[in-house]
Scaffold this active site. Structure first.
Site, PDB file in Angstrom:
ATOM      1  N   THR A 336       0.841  -1.197   0.000  1.00 36.55           N
ATOM      2  CA  THR A 336       0.000   0.000   0.000  1.00 36.55           C
ATOM      3  C   THR A 336       0.876   1.247   0.000  1.00 36.55           C
ATOM      4  O   THR A 336       0.619   2.215  -0.726  1.00 36.55           O
ATOM      5  CB  THR A 336      -0.923   0.004   1.229  1.00 36.55           C
ATOM      6  OG1 THR A 336      -1.680  -1.208   1.251  1.00 36.55           O
ATOM      7  CG2 THR A 336      -1.867   1.190   1.208  1.00 36.55           C
ATOM      8  N   GLN A 366      -5.988  -2.562  -2.425  1.00 37.81           N
ATOM      9  CA  GLN A 366      -5.310  -1.338  -2.004  1.00 37.81           C
ATOM     10  C   GLN A 366      -4.548  -0.740  -3.185  1.00 37.81           C
ATOM     11  O   GLN A 366      -3.647  -1.373  -3.741  1.00 37.81           O
ATOM     12  CB  GLN A 366      -4.342  -1.623  -0.862  1.00 37.81           C
ATOM     13  CG  GLN A 366      -5.030  -2.082   0.417  1.00 37.81           C
ATOM     14  CD  GLN A 366      -5.104  -3.593   0.534  1.00 37.81           C
ATOM     15  OE1 GLN A 366      -5.124  -4.299  -0.470  1.00 37.81           O
ATOM     16  NE2 GLN A 366      -5.131  -4.085   1.759  1.00 37.81           N
ATOM     17  N   GLN A 388     -10.197   1.460  -3.560  1.00 38.23           N
ATOM     18  CA  GLN A 388      -9.788   1.221  -2.176  1.00 38.23           C
ATOM     19  C   GLN A 388      -8.511   2.004  -1.865  1.00 38.23           C
ATOM     20  O   GLN A 388      -7.539   1.961  -2.619  1.00 38.23           O
ATOM     21  CB  GLN A 388      -9.544  -0.274  -1.944  1.00 38.23           C
ATOM     22  CG  GLN A 388      -9.179  -0.614  -0.502  1.00 38.23           C
ATOM     23  CD  GLN A 388      -9.184  -2.114  -0.226  1.00 38.23           C
ATOM     24  OE1 GLN A 388      -9.742  -2.889  -1.000  1.00 38.23           O
ATOM     25  NE2 GLN A 388      -8.575  -2.523   0.868  1.00 38.23           N
ATOM     26  N   ASP A 389      -8.545   2.746  -0.743  1.00 40.49           N
ATOM     27  CA  ASP A 389      -7.364   3.485  -0.265  1.00 40.49           C
ATOM     28  C   ASP A 389      -6.935   4.606  -1.205  1.00 40.49           C
ATOM     29  O   ASP A 389      -5.748   4.769  -1.499  1.00 40.49           O
ATOM     30  CB  ASP A 389      -6.186   2.525  -0.028  1.00 40.49           C
ATOM     31  CG  ASP A 389      -6.424   1.588   1.145  1.00 40.49           C
ATOM     32  OD1 ASP A 389      -7.496   1.686   1.764  1.00 40.49           O
ATOM     33  OD2 ASP A 389      -5.546   0.761   1.428  1.00 40.49           O
ATOM     34  N   ASP A 410     -12.359   2.286   2.691  1.00 44.92           N
ATOM     35  CA  ASP A 410     -11.355   3.019   3.472  1.00 44.92           C
ATOM     36  C   ASP A 410     -10.647   4.070   2.618  1.00 44.92           C
ATOM     37  O   ASP A 410      -9.432   4.240   2.694  1.00 44.92           O
ATOM     38  CB  ASP A 410     -10.310   2.054   4.048  1.00 44.92           C
ATOM     39  CG  ASP A 410     -10.921   0.919   4.852  1.00 44.92           C
ATOM     40  OD1 ASP A 410     -12.020   1.102   5.395  1.00 44.92           O
ATOM     41  OD2 ASP A 410     -10.295  -0.157   4.919  1.00 44.92           O
ATOM     42  N   ARG A 478     -14.586   3.110   9.714  1.00 43.98           N
ATOM     43  CA  ARG A 478     -14.380   2.019  10.670  1.00 43.98           C
ATOM     44  C   ARG A 478     -13.022   2.213  11.336  1.00 43.98           C
ATOM     45  O   ARG A 478     -12.096   2.766  10.738  1.00 43.98           O
ATOM     46  CB  ARG A 478     -14.458   0.660   9.978  1.00 43.98           C
ATOM     47  CG  ARG A 478     -13.500   0.479   8.799  1.00 43.98           C
ATOM     48  CD  ARG A 478     -13.635  -0.914   8.198  1.00 43.98           C
ATOM     49  NE  ARG A 478     -12.728  -1.122   7.066  1.00 43.98           N
ATOM     50  CZ  ARG A 478     -12.366  -2.327   6.628  1.00 43.98           C
ATOM     51  NH1 ARG A 478     -12.833  -3.421   7.210  1.00 43.98           N
ATOM     52  NH2 ARG A 478     -11.536  -2.437   5.598  1.00 43.98           N
ATOM     53  N   TRP A 480      -9.578   1.592  12.204  1.00 43.63           N
ATOM     54  CA  TRP A 480      -8.452   0.800  11.719  1.00 43.63           C
ATOM     55  C   TRP A 480      -7.477   0.461  12.849  1.00 43.63           C
ATOM     56  O   TRP A 480      -6.920  -0.625  12.905  1.00 43.63           O
ATOM     57  CB  TRP A 480      -7.756   1.598  10.626  1.00 43.63           C
ATOM     58  CG  TRP A 480      -6.552   0.970  10.020  1.00 43.63           C
ATOM     59  CD1 TRP A 480      -6.268  -0.355   9.928  1.00 43.63           C
ATOM     60  CD2 TRP A 480      -5.461   1.651   9.389  1.00 43.63           C
ATOM     61  NE1 TRP A 480      -5.073  -0.538   9.278  1.00 43.63           N
ATOM     62  CE2 TRP A 480      -4.558   0.672   8.939  1.00 43.63           C
ATOM     63  CE3 TRP A 480      -5.185   3.000   9.155  1.00 43.63           C
ATOM     64  CZ2 TRP A 480      -3.374   1.003   8.276  1.00 43.63           C
ATOM     65  CZ3 TRP A 480      -4.011   3.323   8.487  1.00 43.63           C
ATOM     66  CH2 TRP A 480      -3.122   2.336   8.063  1.00 43.63           C
TER      67      TRP A 480
END
Length: 575
Positions: A336, A366, A388-389, A410, A478, A480
């Site tokens: 990531t 990611q 994502q990310d 996320d 959420r 992490w």
């Protein structure tokens, strides 16, 4: 998802206090005696007083024995001065960071594949950031006295929080269980010292009080607010570290009014055809703002503004015209941390009118479009698109104004101190059997100064998601990490936000009691809180005074406002 290091610095501030305390106590013990009478007695008293001071200073830490051991050896010599304590704390932490680096290097020879080796390379890079910045911090602290300690608290807590982020990034990037265990064991001492340092720095005023030492103009309003120290913003919506020239740059429309140091154009009409080449031309030891104008075009290159490239101002022809793109992803074999199309590391990076993309798609998992660890960084009228990310707000102090961020899982994450205002946040259609989570803040230690505030923004579904927005769950975030902290206030939430609002990280109940998630005065059909989660860590803020702590005037210390109040920046609440 997946830090930079400054473990040592905490020792700096805390030790400064220790040294002063010891010096004061020792001085008191000498009063009223002749030099001959007091020689032996003073040594005994100094030893006792010194260790008593150390014990008091170590009281708020989670690893008290480690703290006592780190500071005690210096206190026991009976003649320690503040410089000795600073040196002891910095040296001890520095050595642990370096030891962790050596451990990561030694593990490389046993790496079974390129994925494992790359993860260890990431750790090496991250821990090197820690060493470099700690060395700079030593220089900064060395010339300051206790009267300046309050000014240092904001920087120290920020830097130490960045250390935590880098350590966590290192550990998160290692997926092989056996290797992960080895890396975590190698970092345990550095992690403990960082934790202790953060605890002590954030309790400096209490420590001074315990020894009846005047607070020396330590103003609680300018110190820690919910353990948060961050950037200041003026009435025009610009961080206060911006010079008049910086404000002029941001206010300028198009490139005609600007005289950039470098012009990038794919068609050859500029000095450089790539952004990478323009950054490579950054002069060694350059002073002042380095301005790069990126003409309209799709720049398919992986760009890093390095730690040596400070005070870069980069602007384009618009977030849909001057676009940086890439497609590195976790599924494609990249961590990531290394998947970002654009990474901003050098302090003081400012960007206007640029777009950042990662086109790996939802199946890439990611896949970061923009990663930021630049302290005092600001993005104005920019756009970040991925799945994502998308936006990795990794570490340090960051400010976003009038930006667009889109993604799925996320997609705004990291462990920085970040304020986003007047931004459009777009949830996209994820893969089958996935849900959308807008945020995943990564505060791992209780005394970190980090957090994410989303103020006066809009959170909406993209057009493709709209027809199935009630079938595909979308949550605000959420937790992490154990102490994740996110506040959303005066923001419009569309009808697709789940009634529960927030979702757990997993099924174990992880962090539900220790996180800090809050909502205040949001609007729109998704803003109802009567069916929100019932976690201990979730709060519906009804007291305006509590919410005030997260406005620009408090959360990012907006105390030095310009008299011009006609600009659209919100110093307080929208309503």
């Amino acid at each position: 998802m997946m830090g930079k290091g400054k473990a040592i610095v905490a020792g700096v501030s805390l030790i400064l206090v220790v040294g002063v305390v010891v010096g004061l106590v020792a001085g008191i013990s000498k009063g009223g005696k002749s030099s001959e009478e007091s020689t032996t007695t003073n040594v005994d008293n100094n030893l006792s007083s010194a260790m008593k001071a150390v014990k008091t200073i170590c009281e708020p830490t989670d690893y008290k024995e480690t703290c006592m051991r780190t500071l005690g050896s210096v206190a026991n010599n009976g003649t320690a001065n503040p410089k000795d304590f600073i040196q002891a704390a910095v040296t001890a932490t520095m050595e642990e960071v370096k030891a962790a680096m050596k451990k990561a290097d030694s593990l490389k020879k046993d790496a079974k594949n390129s994925t494992q080796k790359n993860a260890l390379d990431d750790c090496d890079e991250l821990l090197q950031y820690a060493v470099d910045e700690l060395q700079e911090a030593i220089s900064m602290v060395g010339d300051n006295d206790l009267k300046k300690v309050n000014e240092r608290v904001a920087d120290l807590t920020n830097w130490l929080s960045a250390v935590v982020s880098y350590q966590e990034t290192c550990k998160d990037g290692v997926t092989n269980p056996e290797l992960k265990s080895a890396v975590e064991n190698g970092l345990i001492n550095a992690t403990q010292l960082t934790s202790n340092a953060l605890a002590i720095v954030t309790e400096i005023s209490n420590i001074l009080g315990a020894f009846n030492i005047p607070p020396m103009d330590i103003n609680p309003k300018s110190r820690r607010l919910l353990e948060t120290e961050s950037i200041q913003v003026d009435a025009q919506g610009y961080p206060t570290w911006f010079s008049a020239a910086d404000r002029k740059l941001l206010a300028a429309r198009g490139g005609a009014q600007l005289r950039p140091n470098a012009v990038v154009a794919k068609d050859g009409s500029g000095q450089f055809k790539t952004i990478t080449a323009a950054l490579a031309a950054y002069p060694k030891n350059h002073r002042g703002r380095y301005v790069i104008y990126v003409k309209a075009g799709i720049y398919d290159e992986y760009i890093t503004v390095t730690k040596d490239q400070v005070n870069v101002f980069m602007y384009g022809d618009g977030p849909r015209k001057s676009v940086v793109t890439g497609n590195k992803s976790n599924r494609g074999g990249w961590s990531t941390f290394q998947s970002a199309s654009f990474s901003a590391i050098g302090t003081g990076f400012i960007c206007k009118g640029m777009g950042f993309r990662n086109t790996a798609g939802p199946e890439g998992h990611q896949a970061v479009a923009l990663r930021v660890q630049s302290d005092f960084s600001a993005f104005y009228n920019c756009r970040m698109d991925a799945y994502q990310d998308t936006l990795y707000v990794q570490a340090n102090r960051q400010f976003y104004r009038n930006c667009v961020v889109s993604g799925t899982v996320d997609f705004i994450f990291g462990d920085s101190t970040t304020l986003m205002q007047n931004c459009l946040i777009i949830a996209r259609k994820p893969m089958d059997n996935q849900q959308n989570t807008v945020t995943a803040q990564g505060r791992a230690m209780e005394h970190e100064s980090t957090g994410l505030v989303i103020h006066n923004c809009r959170i909406v579904p993209e057009q493709l998601l709209f027809p199935m927005r009630f079938k595909i769950p979308t949550y605000l975030g959420r937790p992490w990490k154990k102490y994740s902290r996110t506040v959303i206030m005066e923001t419009t939430l569309a009808d697709f936000i789940q009634p529960a609002g927030w979702m757990p990280w997993d099924t174990t109940g992880f962090a539900l009691d220790t996180c800090y998630y809050a909502e205040y005065a949001n609007r729109g059909p998704g803003s109802r809180t009567d069916r929100r989660v019932r976690w201990k860590g979730f709060h519906v803020i009804t007291d305006r005074r509590i919410a005030t702590q997260f406005t620009a005037g408090a959360f990012i210390q907006g105390g030095n406002w310009l008299k011009n109040t006609g600009a659209p920046f919100l110093l307080g609440f929208k309503r």
